[in-house]
Design an enzyme around this catalytic site. Structure first.
Site, PDB file in Angstrom:
ATOM      1  N   GLY A   6       1.927  -2.523  -2.977  1.00 39.01           N
ATOM      2  CA  GLY A   6       2.992  -3.045  -3.854  1.00 39.01           C
ATOM      3  C   GLY A   6       4.354  -2.860  -3.214  1.00 39.01           C
ATOM      4  NE  ARG A  57       9.488  -1.065   3.110  1.00 30.06           N
ATOM      5  CZ  ARG A  57       9.471  -1.391   4.353  1.00 30.06           C
ATOM      6  NH1 ARG A  57      10.526  -1.203   5.088  1.00 30.06           N
ATOM      7  NH2 ARG A  57       8.388  -1.893   4.898  1.00 30.06           N
ATOM      8  CG  ASP A 103      13.421   6.582   1.711  1.00 28.65           C
ATOM      9  OD1 ASP A 103      12.822   5.493   1.862  1.00 28.65           O
ATOM     10  OD2 ASP A 103      14.188   7.055   2.573  1.00 28.65           O
ATOM     11  N   GLY A 104      11.958   4.314  -0.725  1.00 29.24           N
ATOM     12  CA  GLY A 104      12.382   2.991  -1.196  1.00 29.24           C
ATOM     13  C   GLY A 104      13.521   2.391  -0.383  1.00 29.24           C
ATOM     14  NE  ARG A 128      10.755  -9.988   2.818  1.00 30.21           N
ATOM     15  CZ  ARG A 128       9.738  -9.203   3.198  1.00 30.21           C
ATOM     16  NH1 ARG A 128       9.435  -9.081   4.484  1.00 30.21           N
ATOM     17  NH2 ARG A 128       9.045  -8.534   2.306  1.00 30.21           N
ATOM     18  NE  ARG A 140       3.745  -8.775  -0.026  1.00 31.24           N
ATOM     19  CZ  ARG A 140       4.558  -8.418   0.963  1.00 31.24           C
ATOM     20  NH1 ARG A 140       4.066  -8.121   2.139  1.00 31.24           N
ATOM     21  NH2 ARG A 140       5.860  -8.339   0.778  1.00 31.24           N
ATOM     22  CG  ASP A 152      -0.290  -4.713   3.448  1.00 33.87           C
ATOM     23  OD1 ASP A 152      -1.286  -4.560   4.182  1.00 33.87           O
ATOM     24  OD2 ASP A 152       0.768  -4.103   3.621  1.00 33.87           O
ATOM     25  CG  ASP A 184       6.053  -7.448   5.307  1.00 31.81           C
ATOM     26  OD1 ASP A 184       7.098  -7.887   4.770  1.00 31.81           O
ATOM     27  OD2 ASP A 184       5.196  -6.815   4.677  1.00 31.81           O
TER      28      ASP A 184
HETATM   29  P1  AMP Z   1       4.675  -2.182   5.661  1.00 31.72           P
HETATM   30  O1  AMP Z   1       3.788  -1.433   6.603  1.00 31.72           O
HETATM   31  O2  AMP Z   1       6.126  -2.105   6.019  1.00 31.72           O
HETATM   32  O3  AMP Z   1       4.221  -3.575   5.429  1.00 31.72           O
HETATM   33  O4  AMP Z   1       4.585  -1.416   4.266  1.00 31.72           O
HETATM   34  C1  AMP Z   1       3.366  -1.000   3.705  1.00 31.72           C
HETATM   35  C2  AMP Z   1       3.594  -0.449   2.331  1.00 31.72           C
HETATM   36  O5  AMP Z   1       4.455   0.702   2.369  1.00 31.72           O
HETATM   37  C3  AMP Z   1       4.261  -1.401   1.359  1.00 31.72           C
HETATM   38  O6  AMP Z   1       3.699  -1.187   0.086  1.00 31.72           O
HETATM   39  C4  AMP Z   1       5.703  -0.968   1.368  1.00 31.72           C
HETATM   40  O7  AMP Z   1       6.379  -1.302   0.182  1.00 31.72           O
HETATM   41  C5  AMP Z   1       5.565   0.533   1.511  1.00 31.72           C
HETATM   42  N1  AMP Z   1       6.750   1.153   2.123  1.00 31.72           N
HETATM   43  C6  AMP Z   1       7.161   1.058   3.395  1.00 31.72           C
HETATM   44  N2  AMP Z   1       8.292   1.758   3.594  1.00 31.72           N
HETATM   45  C7  AMP Z   1       8.620   2.334   2.409  1.00 31.72           C
HETATM   46  C8  AMP Z   1       9.676   3.182   1.956  1.00 31.72           C
HETATM   47  N3  AMP Z   1      10.634   3.568   2.768  1.00 31.72           N
HETATM   48  N4  AMP Z   1       9.666   3.549   0.665  1.00 31.72           N
HETATM   49  C9  AMP Z   1       8.687   3.162  -0.180  1.00 31.72           C
HETATM   50  N5  AMP Z   1       7.668   2.368   0.182  1.00 31.72           N
HETATM   51  C10 AMP Z   1       7.627   1.942   1.459  1.00 31.72           C
HETATM   52 MG    MG Z   2       4.362  -5.068   4.420  1.00 34.39          MG
END
Ligand code: AMP
Ligand code: MG
Length: 467
Positions: free
Chosen positions: A88, A91, A123-124, A174, A181, A246, A256
């Protein structure tokens, strides 16, 4: 003053278990990095109003524009092949959708906008580096004609985010045809939420595949879009780096931008991502991985079909077309790179011959192919026999020029731009953005430093998710 955008938020009208209503978390001191005026106009937005302080507040998540219905979307996914039942938007906040001048509906979302119920341990937030990287990479991909999400704006937050060290925080706005997805379908299938799955499938067909009259037709068209997308990546030496389910957009856009990179010296097994220890997402593996991801999409669609055993057979046949569609798209793209007006299956050997020579010589991918457009085949690393065979095919320089960019956003250049930005200097970012968004523009003066491969002491061979 509150900003107003012409939002029409169709995703927020879907069953509410597909998302969580969640506002962005305000930040301390927003500051501009960039605003994409051209994209704003394409979206039919008031570009003047989007340069205002009110807009800065909106892009930072401090003020919601009128008409926004902020949500964090639910999805799951296979990460490096392992099933993760809930991911989900951890961030990201989708502010809403607008319909552009081209009639296409697009999401406007803030990435790095604070914690959501899907943040898990995160941390979002995002730091400046990944925001700059995604801005440059996605806009360059768009300029090269590759379907991709776009960057409408980037701002600093005036707050620090802690990664290995404290780094300046930033938020990317974005724009995407949607953020649906493979993992969005997967999460509903895994929960056996067939009603939700049906609603999502109907919605996706109406939004992205209006010509598809049924789920199998949507799957077939999705397969075709993926085949062409991956062939485009391959033809540019692009390595996505984290092709988890995802991170696969059903609309067929590149999405992404994490540990992605364009290759300098060519090697089919090239990998950049520091976490991709086994090369699952290596350059040469991308077509197979795309197929694997499509198979996960198909699997998630099976519960929608009345006769599931038959559906498995039908879907298998549909998915098995990927190989041929990809090979056709690959031949068309690489044939054009060789300057061939009408590439035929026999030309496959000619293309493979060049790639073999480039591997042996460690030829720079971008500059090697561009040499063909400049009638300098000796710079590809190919031998005299190959050059004679190539000339005998009557290559057309204008075709090769249109298929072979002069510049791509090279990794070492992006790293230098990020380092300057962290030190407070955004000028290198803006200069590089200007160059890589005119990738076919052969103006040697402004291009020279960007077209050059890295010197041995400039080479960057690892990328980090470091989000
Ligand atoms: P990604 O590998 O960047 O596609 O992210 C994979 C998952 O990790 C997704 O659900 C993102 O929303 C979550 N995510 C990545 N970085 C953060 C962050 N700094 N804080 C919270 N969720 C994150
Ligand atoms: Mg992603």
């Amino acid at each position: 003053m509150t900003l107003s955008l012409p939002f029409d938020n169709s995703y927020a009208r879907l069953p509410d278990r597909l998302f969580t209503r969640q506002a962005p978390v305000p930040v301390a001191r927003p500051g501009w990095i960039a605003f994409n005026e051209g994209l704003a106009r394409e979206l039919g937005l008031d570009a003047e109003a989007l340069r205002s302080d009110a807009a800065l507040g909106m892009f930072a998540g401090n003020a919601l524009p009128e008409g926004a219905e902020p949500i964090a979307q639910l999805y799951a996914g296979h990460q490096f092949g392992s099933w993760n039942p809930q991911l989900g938007d951890g961030r990201q906040i989708l502010l809403g959708e607008v319909v552009g001048k081209d009639g296409l509906r697009r999401d406007i979302a803030l990435k790095g906008s604070g914690r959501t119920p899907y943040s898990r341990m995160g941390d979002g937030r995002a730091w400046l580096g990944p925001v700059i990287r995604e801005y440059i990479m996605s806009e360059a991909m768009h300029a090269m004609g590759v379907p991709t999400t776009r960057a409408l704006a980037a701002v600093t937050t005036g707050e620090e985010v802690i990664r290995e060290t404290a780094l300046p925080g930033a938020i990317l706005t974005r724009v995407a045809q949607s953020h649906i997805r493979v993992g969005t379908f997967q999460v509903l299938a895994a929960r056996e939420d067939h009603e939700g799955l049906r609603a999502l499938a109907d919605y996706t067909m109406a939004r992205h595949y209006p010509e598809a009259a049924s789920v199998p037709e949507m799957l077939a068209q999705m397969v075709a879009r993926q085949a062409d997308l991956i062939a485009q990546w391959m033809s540019l030496g692009f390595i996505h780096g984290v092709m988890n389910t995802d991170n696969v957009s059903i609309a067929g856009e590149t999405i992404d931008y994490g540990p992605c990179a364009f290759m300098d010296d060519y090697h089919p097994a090239r990998v950049f991502s520091s976490i991709d220890a086994h090369g699952r997402y290596a350059y040469g593996n991308q077509p197979q991985v795309a197929l694997w991801n499509i198979a996960q999409f198909a699997t998630a669609l099976v519960p929608l079909m009345p006769d599931q055993q038959r559906a498995v057979d039908d879907f298998t046949a549909i998915i098995n077309r990927f190989a041929d569609l990809y090979q056709e798209a690959w031949l068309a793209r690489f044939g054009a790179k060789l300057g061939l007006a009408d590439p035929a299956p026999e030309d496959r050997a000619l293309i493979e011959g060049l790639l073999t020579a480039m591997t042996r010589d460690g030829t720079d991918f971008t500059n090697g192919f561009r040499a063909l457009a400049e009638d300098a085949p000796e710079r590809t690393g190919a031998d005299a026999g190959w050059i004679a065979d190539w000339r005998a095919r009557g290559p057309k320089p204008d075709i090769a020029r249109a298929a072979n960019p002069v510049v791509v956003p090279r990794l070492h250049r992006i790293e230098a731009v990020i380092a300057a930005a962290v030190a407070g200097d955004l000028a290198p970012f803006h200069e590089m953005l200007g160059v890589v968004t005119r990738p076919f523009d052969p103006d040697p003066a402004h291009l020279a430093p960007y077209a050059a491969p890295p010197e041995s002491d400039e080479k960057v061979d690892k990328t980090y998710c470091g989000t």
